[in-house]
Write a protein that holds these residues in place. Structure first.
Motif: not given
Length: 158
Positions: A92-100, A107-120
């Protein structure tokens, strides 16, 4: 149209709906997976089922083709060969869901973790819809089976 075509149509429908349930389950299983070290993450998938016309063209792309089939009527239904719909599984090419989550090891340098962009919620609705459609195909197959058995009873003189 004989009974075997009805059975085949129902079987094709059940296969498509089973694929939709499988893909929804896969998406739900990966809903909380985190982006990997290489920057790749799980991409939610979708099932695309496209009807094919007897000539091999896609039915959705030509609105006049459906009208032509309706114009042929039921009498020529035996002449028109059955063509199974094409089933594709596409990302689906949905952007990942970023969670702080600054304490998370990925986590990246800003503190966000990229989860799969799945809408449950969407996946659950898709799974319920596929389940209902599967049940409808089973019901159609059972009705055809009952009609065939009844015809055999009538033919045997019972």
């Amino acid at each position: 149209m004989d009974y075997t075509q009805s059975f085949a149509i129902s079987a094709i429908g059940m296969n498509i709906e089973r694929t939709r349930v499988d893909v929804a389950a896969l998406n739900l299983a990966n809903a909380n997976t985190v982006q990997g070290v290489g920057g790749t993450s799980y991409q939610p998938l979708r099932v695309l089922a496209e009807a094919r016309m007897p000539g091999g063209t896609l039915a959705g792309g030509d609105a006049g083709a459906f009208g032509a089939l309706v114009g042929q009527g039921l009498e020529s239904a035996d002449v028109v060969p059955l063509t199974a719909p094409t089933v594709r599984i596409v990302p689906t090419n949905i952007a990942p869901r970023l969670v702080y989550e600054p304490g998370h090891p990925l986590a990246d340098e800003r503190g966000f973790v990229a989860y799969a962009g799945v809408d449950t919620a969407t996946e659950m609705v898709s799974m319920m819809s596929a389940t209902r459609a599967y049940e409808a195909n089973v019901s159609a197959m059972n009705t055809t089976r009952a009609l065939a058995l009844r015809a055999l009873d009538i033919g045997s003189g019972a």
